[in-house]
Enzyme design. Structure first.
Site, PDB file in Angstrom:
ATOM      1  N   ASN A   1       0.635  -1.191   0.279  1.00 19.16           N
ATOM      2  CA  ASN A   1       0.028   0.111  -0.171  1.00 19.16           C
ATOM      3  C   ASN A   1       0.984   1.228  -0.153  1.00 19.16           C
ATOM      4  O   ASN A   1       0.233   2.329  -0.451  1.00 19.16           O
ATOM      5  CB  ASN A   1      -0.867   0.106   1.301  1.00 19.16           C
ATOM      6  CG  ASN A   1      -1.955  -1.093   1.214  1.00 19.16           C
ATOM      7  OD1 ASN A   1      -2.008  -1.741   0.157  1.00 19.16           O
ATOM      8  ND2 ASN A   1      -2.632  -1.224   2.224  1.00 19.16           N
TER       9      ASN A   1
ATOM     10  N   HIS B   1     -11.438  31.515 -37.400  1.00 17.20           N
ATOM     11  CA  HIS B   1     -12.738  30.883 -38.035  1.00 17.20           C
ATOM     12  C   HIS B   1     -12.712  30.145 -39.193  1.00 17.20           C
ATOM     13  O   HIS B   1     -13.474  30.010 -39.871  1.00 17.20           O
ATOM     14  CB  HIS B   1     -13.954  31.988 -37.980  1.00 17.20           C
ATOM     15  CG  HIS B   1     -13.947  32.662 -36.824  1.00 17.20           C
ATOM     16  ND1 HIS B   1     -14.652  32.533 -35.473  1.00 17.20           N
ATOM     17  CD2 HIS B   1     -13.318  34.049 -36.437  1.00 17.20           C
ATOM     18  CE1 HIS B   1     -14.718  33.489 -34.688  1.00 17.20           C
ATOM     19  NE2 HIS B   1     -13.873  34.328 -35.126  1.00 17.20           N
TER      20      HIS B   1
ATOM     21  N   SER C   1      -0.322   6.069 -50.600  1.00 15.41           N
ATOM     22  CA  SER C   1      -1.549   5.398 -50.846  1.00 15.41           C
ATOM     23  C   SER C   1      -1.065   4.196 -51.688  1.00 15.41           C
ATOM     24  O   SER C   1       0.060   4.087 -52.312  1.00 15.41           O
ATOM     25  CB  SER C   1      -2.321   6.122 -51.817  1.00 15.41           C
ATOM     26  OG  SER C   1      -3.371   5.368 -52.334  1.00 15.41           O
ATOM     27  N   SER C   2      -1.821   3.077 -51.358  1.00 15.13           N
ATOM     28  CA  SER C   2      -1.846   1.844 -52.137  1.00 15.13           C
ATOM     29  C   SER C   2      -2.145   2.039 -53.606  1.00 15.13           C
ATOM     30  O   SER C   2      -2.162   1.024 -54.319  1.00 15.13           O
ATOM     31  CB  SER C   2      -2.120   0.700 -51.378  1.00 15.13           C
ATOM     32  OG  SER C   2      -3.558   0.734 -51.318  1.00 15.13           O
TER      33      SER C   2
ATOM     34  N   LYS D   1       1.395  10.109 -54.133  1.00 19.68           N
ATOM     35  CA  LYS D   1       0.584  10.798 -52.843  1.00 19.68           C
ATOM     36  C   LYS D   1       1.637  10.527 -51.653  1.00 19.68           C
ATOM     37  O   LYS D   1       2.182   9.672 -51.179  1.00 19.68           O
ATOM     38  CB  LYS D   1      -0.822  10.211 -52.606  1.00 19.68           C
ATOM     39  CG  LYS D   1      -1.686  10.881 -51.885  1.00 19.68           C
ATOM     40  CD  LYS D   1      -2.876  10.126 -51.819  1.00 19.68           C
ATOM     41  CE  LYS D   1      -4.077  10.946 -51.409  1.00 19.68           C
ATOM     42  NZ  LYS D   1      -3.897  11.134 -49.736  1.00 19.68           N
TER      43      LYS D   1
ATOM     44  N   GLU E   1      -0.378  12.755 -38.204  1.00 23.96           N
ATOM     45  CA  GLU E   1      -1.463  11.930 -37.571  1.00 23.96           C
ATOM     46  C   GLU E   1      -0.747  10.600 -36.497  1.00 23.96           C
ATOM     47  O   GLU E   1      -1.866  10.521 -35.724  1.00 23.96           O
ATOM     48  CB  GLU E   1      -1.835  10.839 -39.048  1.00 23.96           C
ATOM     49  CG  GLU E   1      -2.438  11.764 -40.186  1.00 23.96           C
ATOM     50  CD  GLU E   1      -2.568  11.172 -41.630  1.00 23.96           C
ATOM     51  OE1 GLU E   1      -2.958  11.564 -42.551  1.00 23.96           O
ATOM     52  OE2 GLU E   1      -1.789   9.894 -41.536  1.00 23.96           O
TER      53      GLU E   1
END
Length: 473
Positions: free
Chosen positions: A141, A188, A318-319, A324, A331
């Site tokens: 603890n 905005h 891209s595949s 690309k 990401e």
């Protein structure tokens, strides 16, 4: 055929693999909690080894542990700290909420290794006993929450702060490189007044400066250690000087000024410091989200998006679409940030719902998530700096072209011709497809020289005494 040996704990006999360093309590926990493939991280295991190492040192100085047992425990605990025995820490994260199973895993591994050093035989409880000697003056603890604080603070000091500094430096370098590139500002999601690309990046660099401060505050939130409270905070079965001395050893080893908790009942019953630390990490994740998101948008295109930045091509995007290039590093950061924010939610819930009376009983999952957040942020910041920020290039022609096309150029005309006339110019520009400069010239509200000065995009990126008027949203 696998061979086993018999080990015993307070509940009876268990069969343990012959070559295992752990004992009956660990084997019992493995049977009880076959929940996931998640285990305590290297840093947490190292912190457990450090606590046992420090405890043995102090227990000997208090004449409670003889010199031979101290040496054996410290040698075995040292191997735990160094990562040599990591494969022996096999208990699932989703276990007893106090982490007792992992504390006993550490006690048994250290005792077994100490006994192997002393006798050449693994296992057993002679000459070193896992409870009586390795766990002396401790409880799960207080030792588990102590390991939570120590491991997280060390991870921030050694990994997160240097990684944030690395990203800050990369952003500062790009801010200087792009100091003279004028681009359109956006509020905005609409065109706003011009800004220097270097100014934009300086904002990101400053976010990382604040993140570095917040990371340092993580350490501050974790400085008080619960060690010495034993079962419920009263310190039963411990010497009055044990905690202070053991924590001093931990502080010396880590270079972090840990101190004994001012109130052991708060330190064991609540996990507010962990929640605070996680909150700082969440804020760092939010900062990284803003930077990564902006960069992927500014680099969108390359021909049909904003396209003001060119990002490094790190892998095929891209595949199916040849050539690309995707903003994969941004990401990655966004996904890391999502995980950290989710981890914070788990930590918050665990602290709120798990802290009942004298003990929090959701500590293992809190420890796992906190350390994972630190590790993810550390790695993401460093990789993002190296594989994205370092290779950023400005599309100067695109930046300058969008500035000239922007309706927000009329903002600098408002202090000179008035807001209403400037608004009329903007509306006509939008309707006709002409630039603000072209419309203003046709209206002949200003001389050629005055117009050129008023519509100089570079002058719009800093305060000017002769350009004073209303701002906009």
């Amino acid at each position: 055929m696998a061979k086993f040996r018999a080990e015993r704990d307070s509940m009876g006999e268990m069969q343990v693999p012959e070559n295992a360093l752990y004992g009956a309590s660990t084997a019992r926990a493995v049977e009880n909690f076959p929940i996931s493939d998640l285990r305590f991280s290297r840093r947490f295991i190292a912190a457990m080894g450090l606590i046992k190492w420090a405890a043995a040192d102090v227990n000997h100085s208090l004449a409670l542990l003889d010199a031979k047992k101290k040496e054996l425990i410290q040698q075995a605990a040292g191997e735990v700290m160094e990562g040599k025995l990591d494969d022996q820490f096999i208990v699932d994260i989703f276990q007893t909420g106090s982490g007792t199973s992992t504390n006993m895993n550490a006690n048994e591994v250290i005792a077994s290794r100490a006994n192997e050093i002393a006798t050449g035989k693994r296992g057993g409880k002679e000459p070193v006993h896992p409870n009586d000697h390795v766990n002396m003056q401790q409880s799960s603890n207080d030792s588990i929450p102590t390991a939570m604080h120590v491991s997280a603070a060390v991870a921030v000091k050694d990994s997160l702060i240097p990684a944030i500094e690395h990203l800050q430096t990369a952003l500062e370098g790009k801010a200087k490189q792009f100091a003279d590139v004028v681009k359109i500002g956006r509020t905005h999601l609409q065109d706003a007044t011009p800004v220097l690309l270097g100014q934009e990046l300086s904002g990101y660099a400053t976010q990382m400066w604040h993140s570095k401060v917040r990371a340092a505050n993580v350490i501050i939130a974790l400085l008080e250690l619960p060690l010495g409270g034993t079962a419920v905070g009263t310190g039963i079965n411990s010497h009055p000087d044990f905690a202070k001395r053991a924590i001093a050893k931990i502080a010396e080893k880590t270079g972090i000024r840990f101190e004994e908790a001012a109130n052991h009942f708060e330190a064991q019953a609540a996990k507010d410091g962990i929640v605070q630390a996680s909150g700082y990490l969440k804020t760092i994740a939010v900062s990284l989200t803003k930077i990564a998101n902006d960069i992927r948008w500014l680099a969108s295109g390359p021909r049909c998006g904003i396209g003001e930045l060119n990002i490094p091509a790190t892998q095929p995007g891209s595949s199916i679409m040849p050539g690309k290039v995707n903003p994969v590093m941004s990401e990655m950061v966004l996904q890391v940030a999502a995980q950290v924010i989710g981890n914070d939610a788990t930590i918050t819930w665990s602290a709120a719902m798990g802290s009942t009376f004298e003990l929090n009983v959701m500590m293992p999952v809190m420890a796992y998530n906190l350390l994972q957040s630190i590790e993810l942020l550390s790695k993401a910041a460093r990789v993002f700096a190296d594989r994205c920020i370092g290779g950023l290039e400005a599309n100067v022609a695109r930046c300058e072209g969008l500035v000239e096309q922007s309706l927000a150029m009329c903002t600098s005309l408002a202090p000179i011709v008035g807001y209403d006339k400037a608004a009329e110019i903007a509306k006509e520009s939008l309707k006709s497809g002409k630039t603000v400069r072209q419309v203003a010239k046709e209206r002949k509200l200003l001389s050629e020289a005055e117009l050129e000065k008023a519509l100089d995009p570079k002058r719009m990126t800093s305060p000017q005494a002769d350009m004073v008027g209303s701002g906009g949203g």
